[in-house]
Design an enzyme around this catalytic site. Structure first.
Site, PDB file in Angstrom:
ATOM      1  CB  SER A 119    -109.515 -12.165  84.242  1.00 44.13           C
ATOM      2  OG  SER A 119    -109.184 -11.640  82.664  1.00 44.13           O
ATOM      3  CB  THR A 184    -111.098  -8.095  86.974  1.00 48.77           C
ATOM      4  OG1 THR A 184    -110.787  -8.883  86.208  1.00 48.77           O
ATOM      5  CG2 THR A 184    -109.920  -6.694  88.223  1.00 48.77           C
ATOM      6  CG  ASP A 387    -106.471  -9.246  84.059  1.00 48.03           C
ATOM      7  OD1 ASP A 387    -105.389  -8.573  83.013  1.00 48.03           O
ATOM      8  OD2 ASP A 387    -107.601  -9.152  84.100  1.00 48.03           O
TER       9      ASP A 387
END
Ligand SMILES: *[C@@H]1O[C@H](CO)[C@@H](O)[C@H](O)[C@H]1NC(C)=O
Ligand SMILES: *[C@@H]1O[C@H](CO)[C@@H](O)[C@H](O)[C@H]1NC(C)=O
Ligand SMILES: *[C@@H]1O[C@H](CO)[C@@H](O)[C@H](O)[C@H]1NC(C)=O
Length: 528
Positions: A119, A184, A387
């Site tokens: 991620s 993220t 993602d």
């Protein structure tokens, strides 16, 4: 044998005439030919309208929703779950709140050095516009995981959509259900060769001389200029001294970065609010709040299924999204950038706990619904994407409308037992056993597959289920959303946002082709 079964089942699913289908499967309408033809006609009208009314204007605002791990398979499961649980429908025929956006694309999400991505590097591609290496944040090909020295060289840094927006006087913010220092959101503001360096304690010997992610959030641009920061993470920010909790970074340096953040804003005369509960968030006077930080948990916020929904508990993702939009949209002149992450969808999938994941997908769906009801889509680019995906699969064969958390309507031709519809190729539960004659597996009919903590058996045992390497989708609406139209690299998305809003690399290079054909919705037509 297996091949034979496949053809029989396909025949049953595909070749039943409509009337027979109606008798067997409970659906809300008669799905006869007229029904499908009428639906297609409406869809064609819509498609023509979309194609002839593309918005080539300039996006004043950008709102990006990222479902962490929300690949296409979990999305389909979420869609069916929503239809079944919320509407009592069969489920397959419905839509999630973003699935009817006019434009969508497939996205290649590999990292520079890994086929199956993490991620941190995927968020870097999404927000900064160039792919990075596994586990790195805000860095380019020049830095691999844990390379502290290389990460200090600014030549290797990437600037993010959050910087681009701030440089254009837009207000910026982000909302997540994980710690605010998690992979993220961190790619919006940090340059770190490890996504795990969320606080000073995790730097260790190898990270000596590097700055932890929490520190970068409150001390460095663009993080320190963000007007809205919401999620979990009191421990990495030093706002709580609570004893250690597993896998959550707790500061060693004794600093309270939240306090420092509040003070640093106040001395400049800004009104600042730090909130820790749903009640505090929802009672905040947005008209009098310049900067808002909400830390609703020591570590990650709760999974939606276990969230304390009382006023003293944690706000929903929808609640956070609505307050974030209210605060950021006060910038009437220059607009804003907001990122909203459904961050724990990924964690539930790593546990192979499907119901837990689907509840978080529904919360993500509600957050997007709430956001859409507040935004002017003629001047706001909205992108919904993931993602990366997970190794979840939707097994054959269940009758239409069968509980998505239930078990197949057919049995294995080998051991004569059914299996859950939602399974994973790897993960924590490995329950096959040898009975002295052959390999056997538990009888799922006795297992309660739709309970919150249910974990199906997997082919490969591991502590956590892994990400997968399949493409994800990106759905878009608003100015320039039609640029998402094909199979794209993940890094392309940052460029679409930059070009749509004429910021970052496209600040002085934002001309639109002369297209007379299309009606232009946007009020800001000076560059057209
Ligand atoms: C850190 O600062 C925040 C904001 O001033 C405050 O609410 C919190 O109690 C502080 N935490 C500690 C452990 O001092
Ligand atoms: C908070 O969120 C819940 C569910 O997501 C919603 O029902 C409620 O109306 C929201 N409250 C406010 C004040 O936005
Ligand atoms: C402007 O952007 C286009 C791509 O859209 C690129 O080909 C061109 O080189 C850019 N020009 C400048 C001056 O950056």
């Amino acid at each position: 044998m297996a091949v034979h079964n496949y053809f029989v089942a396909s025949f049953i699913l595909i070749c039943l005439p409509g009337t027979q289908l109606q008798k067997i499967f409970p659906v809300p309408r008669v799905e006869d030919q007229a029904y499908w033809h009428a639906q297609a006609t409406a869809d064609i009208e819509h498609a023509i309208k979309v194609a002839t009314t593309q918005n080539w204007g300039i996006a004043k605002n950008i709102v990006m929703f990222v479902g962490d791990g929300l690949g296409i398979t979990p999305t389909v499961a979420g869609r069916i779950y929503k239809g079944q649980r919320r509407f009592g429908h069969s489920g397959e025929e419905g839509y999630l709140s973003w699935e009817k956006f006019p434009h969508l694309a497939l996205i290649k999400n590999y990292n520079l050095d890994e086929t199956i991505p993490d991620s941190g590097a995927t968020a870097t591609a999404l927000f900064c516009g160039a792919k990075g290496n596994f586990y790195t944040l805000g860095l380019d090909h020049g830095v691999k995981r844990d390379q502290c020295m290389e990460s200090l060289n600014q030549k290797n840094w990437q600037s993010s959509i959050m910087s681009w927006a701030q440089d254009a006087n837009k207000d910026t913010g982000f909302v997540t259900t994980t710690t605010v220092t998690h992979a993220t959101p961190a790619a919006l503001y940090a340059h770190s060769p490890s996504r795990y360096w969320e606080c000073d304690a995790s730097l260790g010997e190898i990270g000596h001389g590097c700055r932890d992610i929490a520190k970068q959030l409150v001390e460095d641009a663009p993080g320190k200029n963000a007007k809205v920061i919401m999620g979990g993470g009191r421990l990495p920010l030093g706002a709580s001294k609570f004893p250690t909790i597993p896998r959550i970074c707790k500061r060693n340096d004794g600093r309270n970065l939240t306090h420092e953040w509040v003070v640093s804003k106040s001395v400049h005369g800004h009104t600042v609010k730090y909130v820790q509960t749903a009640e505090e968030l929802l009672s905040a006077d947005v008209s009098k709040t310049d900067y808002l930080m909400g830390l609703f948990d020591k570590g990650h916020m709760n999974f939606e299924a276990e969230r304390d929904k009382s006023p003293r508990g944690q706000p929903s993702l929808a609640n956070m999204t609505s307050v974030a939009i209210k605060i950021l949209s006060k910038n009437k002149r220059d607009g804003f950038f907001l990122m909203v992450e459904g961050g724990r969808i990924d964690h539930a999938l790593h546990l192979t706990e499907s119901k837990r994941a689907l509840e978080d997908i529904i919360a993500f769906d509600e957050a997007i619904q709430t956001g859409l009801s507040m935004l002017d889509l003629s001047e706001t680019l909205v992108i919904v994407t993931a993602d990366h995906s997970h190794v979840m699969t939707i097994n054959g064969y269940s009758k239409r409308g069968n509980d998505i958390l239930g078990i197949s309507d057919v049995k294995s031709a080998i051991d004569d037992m059914p299996y859950p519809t939602l399974m994973y190729t790897n993960g924590p539960r490995y329950a096959h056993y040898w009975d002295g004659k052959k390999v056997r597996r538990p009888d799922v009919r006795k297992e309660g597959t739709s309970s919150l903590g249910y974990q199906p058996t997997v082919a490969v045992p591991d502590i956590y289920e892994t990400h997968s390497g399949d493409d994800v989708a990106a759905y878009a609406t608003g100015p320039m959303s039609h640029l998402l139209h094909s199979l794209h690299e993940q890094s392309y998305i940052a460029h679409v946002m930059g070009l749509a809003a004429c910021i970052g690399p496209y600040r002085d290079n934002c001309t639109r082709p002369e297209i007379q054909l299309f009606r232009l919705h946007n009020r800001h037509t000076n560059l057209l």
